[in-house]
Enzyme design. Structure first.
Site, PDB file in Angstrom:
ATOM      1  N   CYS A 139       0.842  -1.196   0.000  1.00 46.29           N
ATOM      2  CA  CYS A 139       0.000   0.000   0.000  1.00 46.29           C
ATOM      3  C   CYS A 139       0.881   1.251   0.000  1.00 46.29           C
ATOM      4  O   CYS A 139       2.029   1.207   0.392  1.00 46.29           O
ATOM      5  CB  CYS A 139      -0.863   0.045   1.253  1.00 46.29           C
ATOM      6  SG  CYS A 139      -1.718  -1.476   1.603  1.00 46.29           S
ATOM      7  N   ARG A 159       4.143   0.189  -6.511  1.00 44.63           N
ATOM      8  CA  ARG A 159       4.220  -0.703  -5.362  1.00 44.63           C
ATOM      9  C   ARG A 159       3.135  -1.776  -5.417  1.00 44.63           C
ATOM     10  O   ARG A 159       3.202  -2.763  -4.695  1.00 44.63           O
ATOM     11  CB  ARG A 159       4.057   0.118  -4.075  1.00 44.63           C
ATOM     12  CG  ARG A 159       5.161   1.142  -3.883  1.00 44.63           C
ATOM     13  CD  ARG A 159       4.815   2.091  -2.774  1.00 44.63           C
ATOM     14  NE  ARG A 159       4.779   1.419  -1.494  1.00 44.63           N
ATOM     15  CZ  ARG A 159       5.778   1.373  -0.635  1.00 44.63           C
ATOM     16  NH1 ARG A 159       6.901   1.964  -0.920  1.00 44.63           N
ATOM     17  NH2 ARG A 159       5.658   0.755   0.513  1.00 44.63           N
ATOM     18  N   TRP A 176      -3.578  -2.319  -1.132  1.00 43.82           N
ATOM     19  CA  TRP A 176      -3.344  -3.671  -1.647  1.00 43.82           C
ATOM     20  C   TRP A 176      -4.033  -4.587  -0.657  1.00 43.82           C
ATOM     21  O   TRP A 176      -3.621  -4.695   0.508  1.00 43.82           O
ATOM     22  CB  TRP A 176      -1.839  -3.938  -1.705  1.00 43.82           C
ATOM     23  CG  TRP A 176      -1.445  -5.186  -2.420  1.00 43.82           C
ATOM     24  CD1 TRP A 176      -1.292  -5.346  -3.768  1.00 43.82           C
ATOM     25  CD2 TRP A 176      -1.125  -6.450  -1.828  1.00 43.82           C
ATOM     26  NE1 TRP A 176      -0.901  -6.634  -4.045  1.00 43.82           N
ATOM     27  CE2 TRP A 176      -0.796  -7.333  -2.872  1.00 43.82           C
ATOM     28  CE3 TRP A 176      -1.093  -6.927  -0.525  1.00 43.82           C
ATOM     29  CZ2 TRP A 176      -0.434  -8.655  -2.658  1.00 43.82           C
ATOM     30  CZ3 TRP A 176      -0.737  -8.243  -0.297  1.00 43.82           C
ATOM     31  CH2 TRP A 176      -0.415  -9.090  -1.364  1.00 43.82           C
ATOM     32  N   ASN A 205      -0.992   1.884   6.301  1.00 40.83           N
ATOM     33  CA  ASN A 205      -0.237   0.774   5.691  1.00 40.83           C
ATOM     34  C   ASN A 205       0.130  -0.187   6.799  1.00 40.83           C
ATOM     35  O   ASN A 205       0.524   0.252   7.876  1.00 40.83           O
ATOM     36  CB  ASN A 205       1.088   1.279   5.118  1.00 40.83           C
ATOM     37  CG  ASN A 205       0.927   1.870   3.759  1.00 40.83           C
ATOM     38  OD1 ASN A 205      -0.179   1.938   3.244  1.00 40.83           O
ATOM     39  ND2 ASN A 205       2.021   2.324   3.186  1.00 40.83           N
ATOM     40  N   GLY A 206       0.066  -1.468   6.531  1.00 41.85           N
ATOM     41  CA  GLY A 206       0.472  -2.434   7.550  1.00 41.85           C
ATOM     42  C   GLY A 206      -0.697  -3.306   7.946  1.00 41.85           C
ATOM     43  O   GLY A 206      -1.717  -3.362   7.245  1.00 41.85           O
ATOM     44  N   GLU A 208      16.321 -17.627 -10.848  1.00 41.76           N
ATOM     45  CA  GLU A 208      15.916 -16.235 -11.038  1.00 41.76           C
ATOM     46  C   GLU A 208      15.186 -16.060 -12.373  1.00 41.76           C
ATOM     47  O   GLU A 208      14.180 -15.343 -12.463  1.00 41.76           O
ATOM     48  CB  GLU A 208      17.153 -15.323 -10.943  1.00 41.76           C
ATOM     49  CG  GLU A 208      16.922 -13.850 -11.233  1.00 41.76           C
ATOM     50  CD  GLU A 208      15.855 -13.192 -10.377  1.00 41.76           C
ATOM     51  OE1 GLU A 208      15.408 -13.777  -9.382  1.00 41.76           O
ATOM     52  OE2 GLU A 208      15.431 -12.081 -10.738  1.00 41.76           O
ATOM     53  N   LYS A 248      11.350 -14.680 -12.850  1.00 44.16           N
ATOM     54  CA  LYS A 248      11.008 -13.514 -13.685  1.00 44.16           C
ATOM     55  C   LYS A 248       9.881 -13.860 -14.641  1.00 44.16           C
ATOM     56  O   LYS A 248       8.930 -13.122 -14.806  1.00 44.16           O
ATOM     57  CB  LYS A 248      12.264 -13.092 -14.448  1.00 44.16           C
ATOM     58  CG  LYS A 248      12.535 -11.658 -14.565  1.00 44.16           C
ATOM     59  CD  LYS A 248      12.901 -10.866 -13.334  1.00 44.16           C
ATOM     60  CE  LYS A 248      12.484 -11.336 -12.004  1.00 44.16           C
ATOM     61  NZ  LYS A 248      13.037 -10.697 -10.859  1.00 44.16           N
ATOM     62  N   GLU A 258       6.412 -14.501 -12.739  1.00 46.87           N
ATOM     63  CA  GLU A 258       5.739 -13.397 -12.055  1.00 46.87           C
ATOM     64  C   GLU A 258       5.134 -12.371 -13.001  1.00 46.87           C
ATOM     65  O   GLU A 258       4.175 -11.699 -12.636  1.00 46.87           O
ATOM     66  CB  GLU A 258       6.659 -12.722 -11.034  1.00 46.87           C
ATOM     67  CG  GLU A 258       7.760 -11.889 -11.635  1.00 46.87           C
ATOM     68  CD  GLU A 258       8.616 -11.218 -10.573  1.00 46.87           C
ATOM     69  OE1 GLU A 258       8.060 -10.663  -9.623  1.00 46.87           O
ATOM     70  OE2 GLU A 258       9.848 -11.237 -10.724  1.00 46.87           O
ATOM     71  N   HIS A 295      15.921 -37.180 -11.051  1.00 44.93           N
ATOM     72  CA  HIS A 295      15.313 -37.514  -9.758  1.00 44.93           C
ATOM     73  C   HIS A 295      13.847 -37.091  -9.702  1.00 44.93           C
ATOM     74  O   HIS A 295      13.279 -36.998  -8.623  1.00 44.93           O
ATOM     75  CB  HIS A 295      16.129 -36.874  -8.625  1.00 44.93           C
ATOM     76  CG  HIS A 295      17.547 -37.321  -8.636  1.00 44.93           C
ATOM     77  ND1 HIS A 295      17.941 -38.563  -8.208  1.00 44.93           N
ATOM     78  CD2 HIS A 295      18.672 -36.717  -9.103  1.00 44.93           C
ATOM     79  CE1 HIS A 295      19.240 -38.707  -8.377  1.00 44.93           C
ATOM     80  NE2 HIS A 295      19.711 -37.591  -8.928  1.00 44.93           N
ATOM     81  N   LYS A 348       5.370  -4.246  -5.016  1.00 48.22           N
ATOM     82  CA  LYS A 348       6.811  -4.043  -5.119  1.00 48.22           C
ATOM     83  C   LYS A 348       7.499  -4.232  -3.776  1.00 48.22           C
ATOM     84  O   LYS A 348       8.569  -4.804  -3.693  1.00 48.22           O
ATOM     85  CB  LYS A 348       7.094  -2.638  -5.661  1.00 48.22           C
ATOM     86  CG  LYS A 348       8.574  -2.319  -5.849  1.00 48.22           C
ATOM     87  CD  LYS A 348       9.190  -3.165  -6.938  1.00 48.22           C
ATOM     88  CE  LYS A 348      10.687  -2.926  -7.088  1.00 48.22           C
ATOM     89  NZ  LYS A 348      11.304  -4.023  -7.872  1.00 48.22           N
TER      90      LYS A 348
HETATM   91  C1  F6R Z   1      10.897 -10.547  -7.937  1.00 48.58           C
HETATM   92  C2  F6R Z   1      10.861  -9.598  -6.850  1.00 48.58           C
HETATM   93  C3  F6R Z   1      10.676 -10.107  -5.476  1.00 48.58           C
HETATM   94  C4  F6R Z   1      11.621  -9.371  -4.517  1.00 48.58           C
HETATM   95  C5  F6R Z   1      11.324  -9.773  -3.075  1.00 48.58           C
HETATM   96  C6  F6R Z   1      12.285  -9.142  -2.103  1.00 48.58           C
HETATM   97  O1  F6R Z   1      11.122  -9.908  -9.144  1.00 48.58           O
HETATM   98  O2  F6R Z   1      10.977  -8.437  -7.053  1.00 48.58           O
HETATM   99  O3  F6R Z   1      10.863 -11.473  -5.406  1.00 48.58           O
HETATM  100  O4  F6R Z   1      12.935  -9.667  -4.865  1.00 48.58           O
HETATM  101  O5  F6R Z   1      10.024  -9.387  -2.753  1.00 48.58           O
HETATM  102  O6  F6R Z   1      12.207  -7.755  -2.161  1.00 48.58           O
HETATM  103  P1  F6R Z   1      13.316  -6.839  -1.538  1.00 48.58           P
HETATM  104  O7  F6R Z   1      14.564  -7.056  -2.319  1.00 48.58           O
HETATM  105  O8  F6R Z   1      12.793  -5.451  -1.660  1.00 48.58           O
HETATM  106  O9  F6R Z   1      13.500  -7.273  -0.117  1.00 48.58           O
END
Ligand code: F6R
Length: 608
Positions: free
Chosen positions: A2, A27, A75, A99-100, A483, A487, A490, A506, A603
């Site tokens: 949020c 975000r 959110w 927020n929270g 990774e 990507k 998501e 396995h 985010k």
């Molecule tokens: C994937 C992504 C998330 C963040 C994760 C940690 O693209 O962005 O998996 O890497 O939420 O976020 P931070 O680095 O802000 O702690």
């Protein structure tokens, strides 16, 4: 997650609230709202489900000159995304954005019988609780907020205004960030400094347990126990260009393409190629302390976790007598793990606000272990709570999917590993190749990005109809494959998972059929032949392999090959990850999904 914004000053509050909320869109959110107060306290409350454009439609019919207001992008956690559940929430004369998460909201709600609840949110409980102290005039607004917060378990970054006092706003934080922007005849607040860029360069970052009473020309900060706090005004480093798309169609593409520059910032002043050494000031460990390190714990979530895992693979290659464990923060915080003596913990977070990572940091600190932050967001909670740290300095990462941060996190951690190795007296002929490749990397990234774009776009079109993907790699290409899979899943919603090549037999090999395609990361090096054998096993079972390699010719008839040309050997997997980033981007564009704000994601994950 949020977003919170607020304004008190001489200008039209609605203007800042809307532009501020737009800056926080990245975000992730599913509804938005603002309230402003006229000079006589008359409120204008506007809320809408969905994107801010929906709120703007309502705003067009309700323009006000009001000089104070608060706003929020929500959110959903408690209650579905809907107008009723959107903030600000009203209770009596007060409005609250939050927020929270209020963990004991059910218990508190039981006691707030006089308030008629209109939403399913925990935040409205907080509004009603504050009002229970404020109503009747026994407490002023700030004191009512303090009384309420003393009863709350959970996390909050809040802003509160009252129709009875339309010159003042009260804000408070515990576990959710809140920044106060100090302007000329105006004070602005936001949950993220990017909302303040262009309005003021001066900011005060509120600490947990602090409450501030704000007017257009005054900021008074106290703790919940009424102890005065002298505010430290810091400079906001971000500029407008950094938070705009700069000609790119999406932030994600911009952020992928700016990695030569963002990595250059990570390296600035830290690499001495002539001597073959690196120097990091931030961790603040003496040579003797570095020499004593026997164990590294690397903590992160998602991409930050993958960065930690990849960095761990590298660091153990050149650092003797050290064990490295990379852990997922949401798991580690609840494990009964023993942390050996002479450990150092690397706390990896782009945002510096991730709830689970922050909780681990606090747990680890309690055990007396030194914590070093590998953080991007300057002034963030993790950056402030670690014992020392290295900022990665990649600038704001707006797209939800993390890209440029990953590359710089890996290299910042490898550099930290190199400082340990240097202190432990590892011979320079072992370390020099790493330092030299790190120094060359921005240019090598530039070359790869400028050469593979169209090819990856073409390949993405070919694979965009598949619903399942398997990413494969060995050694350093394995965390890279993880990774890559993250990507893709998501942003494109393709079900993508990564496996170590050696694990195929396995179990995962059973998956291979026409519904799947396989992305095989095949760097040259001592495991090259073994990776090729594994690819053959996949091909023999009818796999649809996309190979990403720096080898001239892998000699296998796979469906597609993306070849990167680079002089890097050690760090070639990081360059392959650029291909994975672009691939995920182009698949998503081909599918027509929202690249920068994938569904269900935020985010900055400030709740557990
Ligand atoms: C994937 C992504 C998330 C963040 C994760 C940690 O693209 O962005 O998996 O890497 O939420 O976020 P931070 O680095 O802000 O702690």
């Amino acid at each position: 997650m949020c977003g919170v914004v607020g304004y008190v000053g001489d200008k039209k509050a609605q203007d800042f609230l809307i532009s501020g909320l737009k800056r926080l869109e990245y975000r992730g959110y599913d509804s938005a709202g603002i309230v402003t107060l006229a000079e006589d306290g008359t409120p204008t409350l506007l809320r809408a489900q969905g994107k801010i454009v929906n709120l703007e439609e309502k705003l067009a019919k309700n323009k006000r000159d009001d000089k104070i207001g608060i706003g929020h992008t929500r959110w959903a956690t408690h209650g579905e995304p809907s107008e009723n559940n959107a903030h600000p929430h009203r209770a009596g004369d007060i409005f609250v954005v939050h927020n929270g998460i209020i963990e004991n909201y059910k218990e508190l709600k039981e006691q707030l019988k006089e308030h008629e609840f209109k939403s399913e949110t925990d935040s409205e409980v907080l509004a009603a609780l504050i009002n229970s102290f404020y109503h009747g005039g026994k407490y002023n607004l700030a004191d009512a907020v303090v009384q309420a917060l003393k009863l709350v378990n959970g996390t909050y970054g809040i802003a509160v205004v009252s129709t009875k006092n339309p010159d003042e706003m009260v804000v408070a934080r515990s576990g959710s960030p809140l920044v106060i922007g100090v302007g000329n005849d105006e004070t602005l607040i936001a949950s993220d400094a990017s909302a303040l860029v262009g309005h003021t360069k001066r900011a005060i970052y509120l600490n947990d347990g602090e409450v501030a009473v704000i007017t257009k020309d005054s900021i008074e900060i106290k703790t919940l126990n009424a102890e005065p706090v002298s505010a430290k005004v810091e400079e906001i480093e971000t500029n407008l260009a950094a938070i705009q798309k700069g000609g790119y169609e999406h932030f994600l593409l911009k952020e992928i393409m700016e990695q030569p520059e963002s990595l250059t910032e990570t390296l600035r002043g830290r690499v001495n190629v002539e001597n073959g050494t690196v120097r990091l000031g931030g961790p603040g460990l003496t040579e003797a302390e570095l020499r004593k390190i026997k164990h590294l714990i690397i903590v992160g979530c998602g991409t930050a976790y993958h960065a930690g895992m990849l960095a761990g693979y590298y660091i153990e290659q050149f650092t003797p007598e050290i064990t490295i464990e990379t852990v997922i923060a949401s798991e580690y915080r609840y494990r009964s793990a023993y942390i050996p003596k002479d450990s150092v913990a690397l706390i990896v977070s782009q945002s510096g606000e991730t709830a689970d990572t922050l909780a681990c940091l606090r747990e680890i600190k309690k055990q007396g272990v030194k914590t070093i932050g590998i953080v991007n967001a300057i002034g963030s909670t993790i950056a402030r709570e670690v014992d020392g740290g290295t900022y990665v300095h990649v600038g704001p990462e707006i797209s939800v999917a993390s890209t440029k941060a990953f590359t710089s996190q890996v290299i910042a951690m490898v550099m930290f590993g190199l400082t340990i190795a240097q202190a432990k007296g590892v011979k320079s002929n072992i370390l020099r190749p790493y330092v030299e490749e790190i120094a060359k990397m921005p240019e090598e990234i530039r070359k790869v990005l400028s050469s593979v774009g169209d090819e990856v776009k073409g390949v993405a079109k070919k694979y965009c109809e598949y619903e399942h993907a398997i990413y494969l790699g060995r050694d350093t290409a394995y965390p890279t494959a993880m990774e890559g899979a993250l990507k893709l899943k998501e942003i494109s919603y393709v079900d993508a998972n990564a496996y170590a090549f050696g694990e195929l037999k396995h179990g995962p090999l059973a998956l291979v059929d026409d519904r799947f395609f396989e992305v095989a990361l095949i760097p040259r090096g001592h495991l090259y032949e073994k990776s090729l054998s594994n690819v053959q096993e996949v091909l023999a079972r009818g796999g649809h392999v996309l190979a990403v390699t720096n080898a001239d010719d892998i000699g296998l008839s796979v469906d597609s090959v993306v070849k990167i040309t680079t002089s890097l050997e050690i760090f070639a997997p990081i360059l392959m990850n650029l291909v994975s980033q672009l691939f995920a981007y182009y698949v998503t564009v081909a599918k027509g999904y929202n690249v920068d704000q994938p569904r269900n994601l935020a985010k900055s994950v400030t709740v557990e």
